[in-house]
Write a protein that holds these residues in place. Structure first.
Motif, PDB file in Angstrom:
ATOM      1  N   ASN A  10     120.180 114.422-100.591  1.00  0.00           N
ATOM      2  CA  ASN A  10     120.577 115.827-100.734  1.00  0.00           C
ATOM      3  C   ASN A  10     120.578 116.271-102.192  1.00  0.00           C
ATOM      4  O   ASN A  10     120.249 117.428-102.506  1.00  0.00           O
ATOM      5  CB  ASN A  10     121.958 116.046-100.109  1.00  0.00           C
ATOM      6  CG  ASN A  10     121.921 116.033 -98.604  1.00  0.00           C
ATOM      7  OD1 ASN A  10     120.915 116.415 -97.993  1.00  0.00           O
ATOM      8  ND2 ASN A  10     122.995 115.595 -97.973  1.00  0.00           N
ATOM      9  N   LEU A  11     120.931 115.352-103.089  1.00  0.00           N
ATOM     10  CA  LEU A  11     120.863 115.676-104.511  1.00  0.00           C
ATOM     11  C   LEU A  11     119.420 115.926-104.945  1.00  0.00           C
ATOM     12  O   LEU A  11     119.143 116.876-105.687  1.00  0.00           O
ATOM     13  CB  LEU A  11     121.461 114.535-105.344  1.00  0.00           C
ATOM     14  CG  LEU A  11     122.959 114.568-105.627  1.00  0.00           C
ATOM     15  CD1 LEU A  11     123.375 113.305-106.374  1.00  0.00           C
ATOM     16  CD2 LEU A  11     123.356 115.802-106.425  1.00  0.00           C
ATOM     17  N   TRP A  12     118.511 115.081-104.497  1.00  0.00           N
ATOM     18  CA  TRP A  12     117.094 115.288-104.839  1.00  0.00           C
ATOM     19  C   TRP A  12     116.607 116.635-104.329  1.00  0.00           C
ATOM     20  O   TRP A  12     115.843 117.328-105.019  1.00  0.00           O
ATOM     21  CB  TRP A  12     116.235 114.161-104.266  1.00  0.00           C
ATOM     22  CG  TRP A  12     116.382 112.808-104.867  1.00  0.00           C
ATOM     23  CD1 TRP A  12     116.378 111.617-104.196  1.00  0.00           C
ATOM     24  CD2 TRP A  12     116.525 112.453-106.257  1.00  0.00           C
ATOM     25  NE1 TRP A  12     116.516 110.558-105.056  1.00  0.00           N
ATOM     26  CE2 TRP A  12     116.604 111.048-106.342  1.00  0.00           C
ATOM     27  CE3 TRP A  12     116.594 113.197-107.429  1.00  0.00           C
ATOM     28  CZ2 TRP A  12     116.750 110.358-107.546  1.00  0.00           C
ATOM     29  CZ3 TRP A  12     116.757 112.517-108.641  1.00  0.00           C
ATOM     30  CH2 TRP A  12     116.829 111.129-108.694  1.00  0.00           C
ATOM     31  N   LEU A  13     117.030 117.034-103.137  1.00  0.00           N
ATOM     32  CA  LEU A  13     116.651 118.351-102.609  1.00  0.00           C
ATOM     33  C   LEU A  13     117.187 119.458-103.508  1.00  0.00           C
ATOM     34  O   LEU A  13     116.509 120.455-103.768  1.00  0.00           O
ATOM     35  CB  LEU A  13     117.175 118.515-101.181  1.00  0.00           C
ATOM     36  CG  LEU A  13     116.504 117.677-100.103  1.00  0.00           C
ATOM     37  CD1 LEU A  13     117.261 117.808 -98.777  1.00  0.00           C
ATOM     38  CD2 LEU A  13     115.051 118.104 -99.922  1.00  0.00           C
ATOM     39  N   HIS A  14     118.425 119.290-103.989  1.00  0.00           N
ATOM     40  CA  HIS A  14     119.040 120.273-104.870  1.00  0.00           C
ATOM     41  C   HIS A  14     118.274 120.384-106.188  1.00  0.00           C
ATOM     42  O   HIS A  14     118.228 121.459-106.804  1.00  0.00           O
ATOM     43  CB  HIS A  14     120.491 119.875-105.145  1.00  0.00           C
ATOM     44  CG  HIS A  14     121.262 120.858-105.964  1.00  0.00           C
ATOM     45  ND1 HIS A  14     121.747 122.045-105.448  1.00  0.00           N
ATOM     46  CD2 HIS A  14     121.625 120.850-107.275  1.00  0.00           C
ATOM     47  CE1 HIS A  14     122.379 122.718-106.395  1.00  0.00           C
ATOM     48  NE2 HIS A  14     122.320 122.014-107.506  1.00  0.00           N
ATOM     49  N   LEU A  15     117.647 119.266-106.596  1.00  0.00           N
ATOM     50  CA  LEU A  15     116.977 119.204-107.896  1.00  0.00           C
ATOM     51  C   LEU A  15     115.480 119.479-107.820  1.00  0.00           C
ATOM     52  O   LEU A  15     114.795 119.390-108.841  1.00  0.00           O
ATOM     53  CB  LEU A  15     117.195 117.818-108.513  1.00  0.00           C
ATOM     54  CG  LEU A  15     118.642 117.426-108.811  1.00  0.00           C
ATOM     55  CD1 LEU A  15     118.715 115.986-109.291  1.00  0.00           C
ATOM     56  CD2 LEU A  15     119.239 118.353-109.842  1.00  0.00           C
ATOM     57  N   GLU A  16     114.982 119.823-106.634  1.00  0.00           N
ATOM     58  CA  GLU A  16     113.537 120.015-106.478  1.00  0.00           C
ATOM     59  C   GLU A  16     112.958 120.987-107.494  1.00  0.00           C
ATOM     60  O   GLU A  16     111.890 120.757-108.066  1.00  0.00           O
ATOM     61  CB  GLU A  16     113.235 120.536-105.068  1.00  0.00           C
ATOM     62  CG  GLU A  16     113.068 119.460-104.040  1.00  0.00           C
ATOM     63  CD  GLU A  16     112.607 120.008-102.710  1.00  0.00           C
ATOM     64  OE1 GLU A  16     112.439 119.199-101.779  1.00  0.00           O
ATOM     65  OE2 GLU A  16     112.422 121.241-102.575  1.00  0.00           O
ATOM     66  N   ASP A  17     113.644 122.072-107.747  1.00  0.00           N
ATOM     67  CA  ASP A  17     113.134 123.098-108.650  1.00  0.00           C
ATOM     68  C   ASP A  17     114.288 123.636-109.485  1.00  0.00           C
ATOM     69  O   ASP A  17     115.454 123.561-109.092  1.00  0.00           O
ATOM     70  CB  ASP A  17     112.473 124.229-107.850  1.00  0.00           C
ATOM     71  CG  ASP A  17     111.539 125.072-108.703  1.00  0.00           C
ATOM     72  OD1 ASP A  17     111.224 124.654-109.826  1.00  0.00           O
ATOM     73  OD2 ASP A  17     111.128 126.150-108.235  1.00  0.00           O
ATOM     74  N   GLY A  18     113.958 124.179-110.636  1.00  0.00           N
ATOM     75  CA  GLY A  18     114.979 124.808-111.474  1.00  0.00           C
ATOM     76  C   GLY A  18     115.554 123.904-112.544  1.00  0.00           C
ATOM     77  O   GLY A  18     116.417 124.332-113.320  1.00  0.00           O
ATOM     78  N   PHE A  19     115.106 122.636-112.600  1.00  0.00           N
ATOM     79  CA  PHE A  19     115.569 121.701-113.620  1.00  0.00           C
ATOM     80  C   PHE A  19     114.361 121.179-114.398  1.00  0.00           C
ATOM     81  O   PHE A  19     113.245 121.159-113.893  1.00  0.00           O
ATOM     82  CB  PHE A  19     116.327 120.529-112.990  1.00  0.00           C
ATOM     83  CG  PHE A  19     117.673 120.902-112.431  1.00  0.00           C
ATOM     84  CD1 PHE A  19     118.818 120.766-113.198  1.00  0.00           C
ATOM     85  CD2 PHE A  19     117.793 121.402-111.142  1.00  0.00           C
ATOM     86  CE1 PHE A  19     120.072 121.112-112.689  1.00  0.00           C
ATOM     87  CE2 PHE A  19     119.032 121.757-110.616  1.00  0.00           C
ATOM     88  CZ  PHE A  19     120.172 121.618-111.404  1.00  0.00           C
ATOM     89  N   ASP A  20     114.586 120.761-115.616  1.00  0.00           N
ATOM     90  CA  ASP A  20     113.517 120.233-116.466  1.00  0.00           C
ATOM     91  C   ASP A  20     112.842 119.047-115.787  1.00  0.00           C
ATOM     92  O   ASP A  20     113.518 118.103-115.350  1.00  0.00           O
ATOM     93  CB  ASP A  20     114.096 119.803-117.816  1.00  0.00           C
ATOM     94  CG  ASP A  20     113.046 119.214-118.726  1.00  0.00           C
ATOM     95  OD1 ASP A  20     112.246 119.983-119.279  1.00  0.00           O
ATOM     96  OD2 ASP A  20     113.018 117.971-118.861  1.00  0.00           O
ATOM     97  N   LYS A  21     111.520 119.073-115.697  1.00  0.00           N
ATOM     98  CA  LYS A  21     110.803 118.033-114.949  1.00  0.00           C
ATOM     99  C   LYS A  21     110.813 116.682-115.672  1.00  0.00           C
ATOM    100  O   LYS A  21     110.882 115.642-115.011  1.00  0.00           O
ATOM    101  CB  LYS A  21     109.353 118.475-114.690  1.00  0.00           C
ATOM    102  CG  LYS A  21     109.227 119.649-113.723  1.00  0.00           C
ATOM    103  CD  LYS A  21     109.803 119.323-112.340  1.00  0.00           C
ATOM    104  CE  LYS A  21     109.639 120.476-111.363  1.00  0.00           C
ATOM    105  NZ  LYS A  21     110.280 120.211-110.066  1.00  0.00           N
TER     106      LYS A  21
END
Length: 242
Positions: free
Chosen positions: A161-172
């Motif tokens: 679920n954390l990975w889903l939250h981080l899919e977009d909007g954070f520095d790659k």
């Protein structure tokens, strides 16, 4: 740290409480093992509790050093020792206990919520408990909240679920550094969840990928679990063919 260093117009490193020096002598800053503590008043985290994520260290790192995180918009009797965007924790030298230790003040600058949460640092640390943050359905967690949650993740479902939250909007680049970290996690279930997250990034965010994207995939291609290696090989082929 270089000798006596100013922290506010009236306080310096010599004024830091003994309990803080004892803490950073064991580990010079870092994320808390326990984060939740009870409060008499509401905070932005909960009706009767607050969360503390990171203790600033005695070093020169801009984002996590105590000298670099002081603010000139606060009274000069505050020394900030923990910061999560607009939520701060400060040593309050206007209130000193019988042992010469300053009280701990919680400061939420966004909501103008200032409250004393402990008589000293030791008391605050003693009343913190383990906690797993809820992942919001709307809005994004702060960088400190995300990193703390990643470090304290207790099961693969929560990590997924954390990975889903981080899919977009954070520095790659930052994200792929964390994917690389979990690609070598001891728990197979954590590595499986991470490979799924990597697949999403490679196939759907190709134009935003950092330089080390394929290096993370290589970690799975050499995984000790054959099924993960096979999944990684299928992903590598799909990634190269697109």
């Amino acid at each position: 740290m270089k000798g006596n260093s100013a922290l506010t117009s009236r306080l310096s490193s010599d004024d830091l409480p003994r309990s803080y020096y004892q803490l950073v002598s064991r580990q010079n800053g870092g994320y808390m093992e326990n984060m939740r503590f009870s409060t008499a008043e509401p905070t932005s985290d909960g009706l009767n509790y607050g969360l503390i994520h990171y203790i600033l260290g005695l070093h020169e790192e801009t984002s996590h050093g105590i000298f670099q995180q002081q603010r000139n918009d606060l009274p000069d009797y505050f020394i900030v020792f923990s910061a999560n965007e607009q939520q701060l924790f400060a040593f309050d030298y206007s209130v000193i206990d019988d042992f010469g230790e300053p009280a701990i003040r919680y400061l939420d600058l966004e909501t103008d919520n200032w409250q004393t949460v402990a008589p000293n640092l030791a008391a605050l640390l003693e009343k913190t408990n383990s906690y797993q943050m809820e992942i919001p359905l709307v809005g994004k967690m702060t960088l400190s909240e995300v990193e703390h949650s990643l470090l304290l993740a207790k099961d693969a479902a929560y990590l997924e679920n954390l990975w889903l939250h981080l899919e977009d909007g954070f520095d790659k680049q930052w994200l792929f550094n964390w994917l690389a970290f979990f690609a070598e996690h001891a728990e197979v279930s954590f590595r499986k969840a991470t490979l799924q997250a990597l697949e999403t990034q490679l196939l759907y965010f190709r134009l935003q990928l950092p330089k080390n994207a394929e290096d993370v995939l290589d970690l799975f291609l050499s995984d000790e679990k054959e099924d993960l290696c096979m999944q990684a090989e299928i992903l590598r082929k799909e990634y190269k063919d697109n």
